[in-house]
Scaffold this motif. Structure first.
Motif, PDB file in Angstrom:
ATOM      1  N   ARG A 134       0.831  -1.211   0.000  1.00 19.30           N
ATOM      2  CA  ARG A 134       0.000   0.000   0.000  1.00 19.30           C
ATOM      3  C   ARG A 134       0.865   1.261   0.000  1.00 19.30           C
ATOM      4  O   ARG A 134       0.660   2.181   0.797  1.00 19.30           O
ATOM      5  CB  ARG A 134      -0.955   0.005   1.197  1.00 19.30           C
ATOM      6  N   MET A 135       1.833   1.271  -0.919  1.00 21.85           N
ATOM      7  CA  MET A 135       2.749   2.406  -1.027  1.00 21.85           C
ATOM      8  C   MET A 135       2.769   2.910  -2.466  1.00 21.85           C
ATOM      9  O   MET A 135       2.622   2.123  -3.401  1.00 21.85           O
ATOM     10  CB  MET A 135       4.173   1.993  -0.646  1.00 21.85           C
ATOM     11  N   SER A 136       2.970   4.205  -2.616  1.00 20.23           N
ATOM     12  CA  SER A 136       3.182   4.766  -3.946  1.00 20.23           C
ATOM     13  C   SER A 136       4.580   4.369  -4.395  1.00 20.23           C
ATOM     14  O   SER A 136       5.390   3.885  -3.596  1.00 20.23           O
ATOM     15  CB  SER A 136       3.075   6.294  -3.896  1.00 20.23           C
ATOM     16  N   GLN A 137       4.865   4.601  -5.668  1.00 22.58           N
ATOM     17  CA  GLN A 137       6.212   4.297  -6.150  1.00 22.58           C
ATOM     18  C   GLN A 137       7.254   5.092  -5.371  1.00 22.58           C
ATOM     19  O   GLN A 137       8.295   4.548  -4.983  1.00 22.58           O
ATOM     20  CB  GLN A 137       6.343   4.601  -7.646  1.00 22.58           C
ATOM     21  N   ALA A 138       6.987   6.360  -5.124  1.00 25.58           N
ATOM     22  CA  ALA A 138       7.940   7.215  -4.408  1.00 25.58           C
ATOM     23  C   ALA A 138       8.161   6.714  -2.981  1.00 25.58           C
ATOM     24  O   ALA A 138       9.308   6.651  -2.503  1.00 25.58           O
ATOM     25  CB  ALA A 138       7.452   8.661  -4.399  1.00 25.58           C
ATOM     26  N   PHE A 196       7.642   3.621  -1.788  1.00 22.95           N
ATOM     27  CA  PHE A 196       8.308   2.317  -1.829  1.00 22.95           C
ATOM     28  C   PHE A 196       9.798   2.497  -2.119  1.00 22.95           C
ATOM     29  O   PHE A 196      10.648   1.907  -1.445  1.00 22.95           O
ATOM     30  CB  PHE A 196       7.641   1.436  -2.897  1.00 22.95           C
ATOM     31  N   ALA A 197      10.100   3.301  -3.116  1.00 20.41           N
ATOM     32  CA  ALA A 197      11.501   3.534  -3.490  1.00 20.41           C
ATOM     33  C   ALA A 197      12.282   4.130  -2.322  1.00 20.41           C
ATOM     34  O   ALA A 197      13.387   3.686  -1.999  1.00 20.41           O
ATOM     35  CB  ALA A 197      11.564   4.454  -4.705  1.00 20.41           C
ATOM     36  N   ARG A 198      11.702   5.118  -1.669  1.00 13.58           N
ATOM     37  CA  ARG A 198      12.372   5.765  -0.544  1.00 13.58           C
ATOM     38  C   ARG A 198      12.536   4.807   0.632  1.00 13.58           C
ATOM     39  O   ARG A 198      13.611   4.703   1.212  1.00 13.58           O
ATOM     40  CB  ARG A 198      11.575   7.011  -0.113  1.00 13.58           C
ATOM     41  N   ALA A 199      11.493   4.070   0.948  1.00  8.10           N
ATOM     42  CA  ALA A 199      11.526   3.163   2.113  1.00  8.10           C
ATOM     43  C   ALA A 199      12.553   2.052   1.955  1.00  8.10           C
ATOM     44  O   ALA A 199      13.193   1.654   2.935  1.00  8.10           O
ATOM     45  CB  ALA A 199      10.136   2.556   2.334  1.00  8.10           C
ATOM     46  N   PHE A 200      12.730   1.555   0.707  1.00  3.27           N
ATOM     47  CA  PHE A 200      13.599   0.401   0.501  1.00  3.27           C
ATOM     48  C   PHE A 200      14.885   0.733  -0.264  1.00  3.27           C
ATOM     49  O   PHE A 200      15.568  -0.152  -0.753  1.00  3.27           O
ATOM     50  CB  PHE A 200      12.814  -0.723  -0.187  1.00  3.27           C
ATOM     51  N   CYS A 201      15.194   2.039  -0.333  1.00  3.64           N
ATOM     52  CA  CYS A 201      16.455   2.511  -0.936  1.00  3.64           C
ATOM     53  C   CYS A 201      16.610   2.049  -2.385  1.00  3.64           C
ATOM     54  O   CYS A 201      17.655   1.528  -2.781  1.00  3.64           O
ATOM     55  CB  CYS A 201      17.649   2.067  -0.095  1.00  3.64           C
ATOM     56  N   ILE A 202      15.541   2.220  -3.145  1.00  7.21           N
ATOM     57  CA  ILE A 202      15.551   1.853  -4.564  1.00  7.21           C
ATOM     58  C   ILE A 202      15.406   3.142  -5.370  1.00  7.21           C
ATOM     59  O   ILE A 202      14.596   4.007  -5.032  1.00  7.21           O
ATOM     60  CB  ILE A 202      14.389   0.885  -4.887  1.00  7.21           C
ATOM     61  N   PRO A 262      13.922   5.568  -7.744  1.00 10.17           N
ATOM     62  CA  PRO A 262      12.530   5.629  -8.234  1.00 10.17           C
ATOM     63  C   PRO A 262      12.412   5.324  -9.732  1.00 10.17           C
ATOM     64  O   PRO A 262      11.471   4.657 -10.158  1.00 10.17           O
ATOM     65  CB  PRO A 262      12.099   7.065  -7.942  1.00 10.17           C
ATOM     66  N   ARG A 263      13.371   5.790 -10.519  1.00  8.02           N
ATOM     67  CA  ARG A 263      13.326   5.544 -11.963  1.00  8.02           C
ATOM     68  C   ARG A 263      13.508   4.045 -12.255  1.00  8.02           C
ATOM     69  O   ARG A 263      12.835   3.487 -13.119  1.00  8.02           O
ATOM     70  CB  ARG A 263      14.414   6.366 -12.668  1.00  8.02           C
ATOM     71  N   THR A 264      14.384   3.407 -11.508  1.00 10.47           N
ATOM     72  CA  THR A 264      14.601   1.968 -11.673  1.00 10.47           C
ATOM     73  C   THR A 264      13.325   1.205 -11.338  1.00 10.47           C
ATOM     74  O   THR A 264      12.935   0.284 -12.051  1.00 10.47           O
ATOM     75  CB  THR A 264      15.771   1.491 -10.786  1.00 10.47           C
ATOM     76  N   LEU A 265      12.666   1.610 -10.260  1.00 10.29           N
ATOM     77  CA  LEU A 265      11.400   0.980  -9.867  1.00 10.29           C
ATOM     78  C   LEU A 265      10.376   1.108 -10.989  1.00 10.29           C
ATOM     79  O   LEU A 265       9.695   0.140 -11.340  1.00 10.29           O
ATOM     80  CB  LEU A 265      10.887   1.602  -8.570  1.00 10.29           C
ATOM     81  N   GLN A 266      10.274   2.294 -11.582  1.00  7.45           N
ATOM     82  CA  GLN A 266       9.350   2.503 -12.702  1.00  7.45           C
ATOM     83  C   GLN A 266       9.699   1.594 -13.878  1.00  7.45           C
ATOM     84  O   GLN A 266       8.807   0.998 -14.495  1.00  7.45           O
ATOM     85  CB  GLN A 266       9.394   3.961 -13.159  1.00  7.45           C
ATOM     86  N   GLU A 267      10.974   1.480 -14.177  1.00 11.10           N
ATOM     87  CA  GLU A 267      11.420   0.622 -15.288  1.00 11.10           C
ATOM     88  C   GLU A 267      11.025  -0.836 -15.044  1.00 11.10           C
ATOM     89  O   GLU A 267      10.585  -1.527 -15.964  1.00 11.10           O
ATOM     90  CB  GLU A 267      12.933   0.726 -15.468  1.00 11.10           C
TER      91      GLU A 267
END
Length: 109
Positions: free
Chosen positions: A58-62, A64-70, A72-77
């Motif tokens: 239940r997280m937005s991409q931003a 999720f990326a911030r919480a798990f040190c990913i 954001p662009r990579t997550l989108q890809e």
């Protein structure tokens, strides 16, 4: 493990030293085929549904990326199928999917 000295046969040895010696004997017996040591096999999926993992959190991409040190662009890809996570990242995502709270706790400052 304790490093208290133990007397064995007139010599003072630590419990750690005794444990290491015992482990070395087990390894040698295994190499000689005299003993079978327990093993663990990890099966990692070839595909990981990153979007499903994120949505279950239940997280937005931003977020999720911030919480798990990913990145954001990579997550989108990953989510758009233009790139695929490597084996190490698939393992990390599997842990996030299975026990998100533990990962968040481990990453907390």
């Amino acid at each position: 493990m304790s490093v208290r000295k133990v007397k064995t046969g007139g010599k003072k040895r630590t419990k750690l030293g005794l444990a290491l010696e015992e482990s070395a004997k087990e390894i040698l017996a295994h190499l000689k085929g005299e003993k079978i040591l327990p093993t663990r096999r990890i099966v990692l999926p070839d595909e990981v549904d990153v979007m499903r993992i994120r949505k279950e959190a239940r997280m937005s991409q931003a977020e999720f990326a911030r919480a798990f040190c990913i990145n954001p662009r990579t997550l989108q890809e990953w989510e758009q199928g233009r790139r695929k996570p490597d084996a190490t990242t698939r393992a990390y995502l599997a842990v996030i999917a299975k026990n998100r709270a533990a990962v968040l706790k481990a990453l907390a400052p």
